[in-house]
Scaffold this motif. Structure first.
Motif, short mmCIF file in Angstrom:
data_model
loop_
_atom_site.label_atom_id
_atom_site.label_comp_id
_atom_site.label_asym_id
_atom_site.label_seq_id
_atom_site.Cartn_x
_atom_site.Cartn_y
_atom_site.Cartn_z
N LEU A 27 0.84 -1.21 0.00
CA LEU A 27 0.00 0.00 0.00
C LEU A 27 0.87 1.25 0.00
O LEU A 27 1.81 1.36 0.77
CB LEU A 27 -0.92 0.02 1.22
N ARG A 28 0.52 2.16 -0.86
CA ARG A 28 1.22 3.44 -0.90
C ARG A 28 0.60 4.36 0.14
O ARG A 28 -0.59 4.27 0.44
CB ARG A 28 1.07 4.06 -2.29
N PRO A 29 1.38 5.29 0.67
CA PRO A 29 0.86 6.20 1.71
C PRO A 29 -0.35 7.02 1.24
O PRO A 29 -1.18 7.40 2.05
CB PRO A 29 2.04 7.12 2.03
N ASP A 30 -0.44 7.29 -0.06
CA ASP A 30 -1.53 8.12 -0.56
C ASP A 30 -2.74 7.31 -1.04
O ASP A 30 -3.67 7.88 -1.59
CB ASP A 30 -1.04 9.03 -1.69
N GLU A 31 -2.73 5.99 -0.81
CA GLU A 31 -3.85 5.16 -1.26
C GLU A 31 -4.86 4.93 -0.15
O GLU A 31 -4.50 4.70 1.00
CB GLU A 31 -3.35 3.80 -1.75
N VAL A 32 -6.13 4.97 -0.52
CA VAL A 32 -7.22 4.64 0.38
C VAL A 32 -7.52 3.16 0.19
O VAL A 32 -7.90 2.74 -0.91
CB VAL A 32 -8.48 5.48 0.06
N PRO A 33 -7.33 2.32 1.23
CA PRO A 33 -7.58 0.89 1.05
C PRO A 33 -9.07 0.54 1.10
O PRO A 33 -9.80 0.99 1.98
CB PRO A 33 -6.83 0.24 2.22
N VAL A 34 -9.48 -0.23 0.12
CA VAL A 34 -10.84 -0.77 0.05
C VAL A 34 -10.69 -2.28 0.09
O VAL A 34 -10.13 -2.88 -0.82
CB VAL A 34 -11.56 -0.35 -1.25
N ILE A 35 -11.14 -2.90 1.18
CA ILE A 35 -10.98 -4.34 1.36
C ILE A 35 -12.22 -5.05 0.84
O ILE A 35 -13.34 -4.72 1.24
CB ILE A 35 -10.77 -4.68 2.86
N LEU A 36 -12.01 -6.01 -0.05
CA LEU A 36 -13.12 -6.84 -0.51
C LEU A 36 -13.25 -8.02 0.44
O LEU A 36 -12.27 -8.73 0.70
CB LEU A 36 -12.87 -7.34 -1.93
N MET A 37 -14.44 -8.19 0.98
CA MET A 37 -14.68 -9.26 1.93
C MET A 37 -16.15 -9.60 1.98
O MET A 37 -17.01 -8.75 1.72
CB MET A 37 -14.16 -8.87 3.31
N GLU A 38 -16.42 -10.85 2.29
CA GLU A 38 -17.78 -11.35 2.34
C GLU A 38 -18.67 -10.54 3.28
O GLU A 38 -19.84 -10.30 2.99
CB GLU A 38 -17.74 -12.79 2.85
#
Length: 144
Positions: free
Chosen positions: A54-65
């Protein structure tokens, strides 16, 4: 949504040729979007690899059930709400994603209440990203 401002971090390789073909098709339709493949391992090692990727400027979107399920129009609108921010869509391995990584996500997304192999989840996500782009552009691709 600018595809160049999105990235997919995915644990594991795509082995099925028909899935590879579908992914290649959508990547052509979404120029600038990239997929970073990470090694399969234990959920803890995969989580560490994801954090490192992950880059510092990225917003993480986790795909999960257990994530939020939304329709395609809402997905397109939500993506538009991020403006020029960078998004990193994270698809975990077969044993899932650690609770710590899930909690660190800005957004927990479910493609369906059903469970899919990570290869299909990757293809489905790409299709929805393309669909979101066409919805925002007013293209007739999406017929609701």
């Amino acid at each position: 949504m600018n595809p160049a401002r999105c990235r997919i971090l995915a644990v594991g390789k795509v082995r099925k040729s028909w899935v590879q073909e579908g992914i290649a098709l959508y990547l052509k339709r979404l120029p600038g979007l990239t997929i970073t493949e990470l090694r399969d391992s234990t959920p803890e090692k995969e989580a560490e690899a994801i954090r490192q990727a992950l880059r510092p400027d990225e917003v993480p979107v986790i795909l999960m059930e257990q994530g939020k399920t939304i329709d395609s129009v809402t997905f397109a609108s939500r993506l538009g709400g991020y403006g020029s921010q960078r998004l990193a869509f994270v698809i975990g391995g077969a044993d899932g994603i650690t609770a710590e990584l899930k909690a660190s996500a800005a957004w927990q997304l479910s493609l369906s209440p059903m469970t899919f192999p990570h290869e299909l989840a990757r293809l489905l996500l790409l299709e929805q990203l393309f669909r979101a782009q066409t919805i925002r552009a007013g293209s007739p691709y999406h017929r609701a």
